[in-house]
Design a protein around this motif. Sequence first.
Motif, PDB file in Angstrom:
ATOM      1  N   GLY A  57      17.016  45.829   3.896  1.00 27.03           N
ATOM      2  CA  GLY A  57      15.836  46.086   4.603  1.00 27.03           C
ATOM      3  C   GLY A  57      15.800  47.167   5.418  1.00 27.03           C
ATOM      4  O   GLY A  57      15.105  46.812   6.641  1.00 27.03           O
ATOM      5  N   PHE A  58      16.509  48.398   5.422  1.00 24.29           N
ATOM      6  CA  PHE A  58      16.257  49.507   6.284  1.00 24.29           C
ATOM      7  C   PHE A  58      14.586  49.847   6.621  1.00 24.29           C
ATOM      8  O   PHE A  58      14.152  49.856   5.457  1.00 24.29           O
ATOM      9  N   GLN A  59      14.429  50.267   7.677  1.00 22.75           N
ATOM     10  CA  GLN A  59      12.960  50.986   7.986  1.00 22.75           C
ATOM     11  C   GLN A  59      12.947  52.393   7.695  1.00 22.75           C
ATOM     12  O   GLN A  59      12.137  53.005   7.315  1.00 22.75           O
ATOM     13  N   CYS A  60      14.266  53.380   7.649  1.00 19.57           N
ATOM     14  CA  CYS A  60      14.325  54.612   7.469  1.00 19.57           C
ATOM     15  C   CYS A  60      13.772  55.380   6.276  1.00 19.57           C
ATOM     16  O   CYS A  60      13.722  54.421   5.185  1.00 19.57           O
ATOM     17  N   ASP A  61      13.671  56.521   6.134  1.00 19.65           N
ATOM     18  CA  ASP A  61      13.450  57.180   5.132  1.00 19.65           C
ATOM     19  C   ASP A  61      14.411  57.570   4.234  1.00 19.65           C
ATOM     20  O   ASP A  61      15.693  57.642   4.989  1.00 19.65           O
TER      21      ASP A  61
END
Length: 319
Positions: A57-61
């Motif tokens: 569930g990372f938010q990063c690109d």
Amino acid sequence: MTTKIILDTDPGIDDAMAILFAEASPEIELVGLTCVFGNADIDTSTRNALYLKERFGFQCDVAKGASQPLERPPVGASVAVHGENGFGDVAITEPTISADPRPAHQYIIDSVKAAPGEITLVAVGPLTNLALALQQAPEITDLVKEVVIMGGAFGTHDHTGNVTPFAEANVHDDPHAADIVFTAAWPVTVVGLDVTHEAFFSNDYIDTLRDTCGEVGEFIWDISRFYLDFYKARMGVDGCFVHDPSAIAYVIDPSLFEVRKGPIRVVCDGPAEGLTLQKHKDTKHKTDDWADKPAQSVAVKVNDQALLDLYLDTMSRFG
Ligand code: BDR
Ligand code: CA
């Protein structure tokens, strides 16, 4: 205050350990993962980054980068160390999410320009994406906050190489790119074998990660079986050196390391291909290809117990 990072990576087992460390740390905002060939081919390394993003569930690109070195013939994936799939041949599902449409070096350029002075580039794979970004937009040297690199070996504590007697894998994979990155006019700190071979994750330590860090700890334990077998077979040890997570540890707490200043060059061909050399003495010479290059920092000493404590403490946030 948190540090914004773009993590350039070739996941890779110790890359996954580093990526999850960065994601867990309250001191770090993981803006993007930019992928490069190295431990695995570029499609596999990008797939692995997307897998981690989706599963945890990372938010990063995530952006896909270079598939081969700038000049030298490709060395080939590190299958013996990281397995065919880069994750120790633990079966993983195909991610349902996609990478950013831009190539990694363009993603780096755009991100750095959008946040001048704010982004630290952390590179834990071959330095091709960073070199391509510098070649296309040399002005980013003034816009990046700092560059932290896992790579190279400068002979401290007799640590001179891993993939060859005198070269570290990330630099050996693309020595021309490494020379471009080390000699650019931006502040570089190199966290190489001088310190990563001075910190050790024992089998017992990785068991503790599994038992205290939830699903993330179990994942790290699973993918590291293959890696630990390699270490046992090659070096006869029960555990592994702390390569890529050490670069993240430096970003979180630079006081864990002692650094030495001086310009760095890379040997780009011949039997010493990938050898990194820092001129740390102020000597005068008739010929000196270091003389006009910026002084960079090389980590030469680490508080390894404090680093291990920091890693476990940070990762236990997943528990
Ligand atoms: C480096 O090479 C790669 O195999 C690891 O992921 C690490 O970045 C160590 O020499
Ligand atoms: Ca790596």
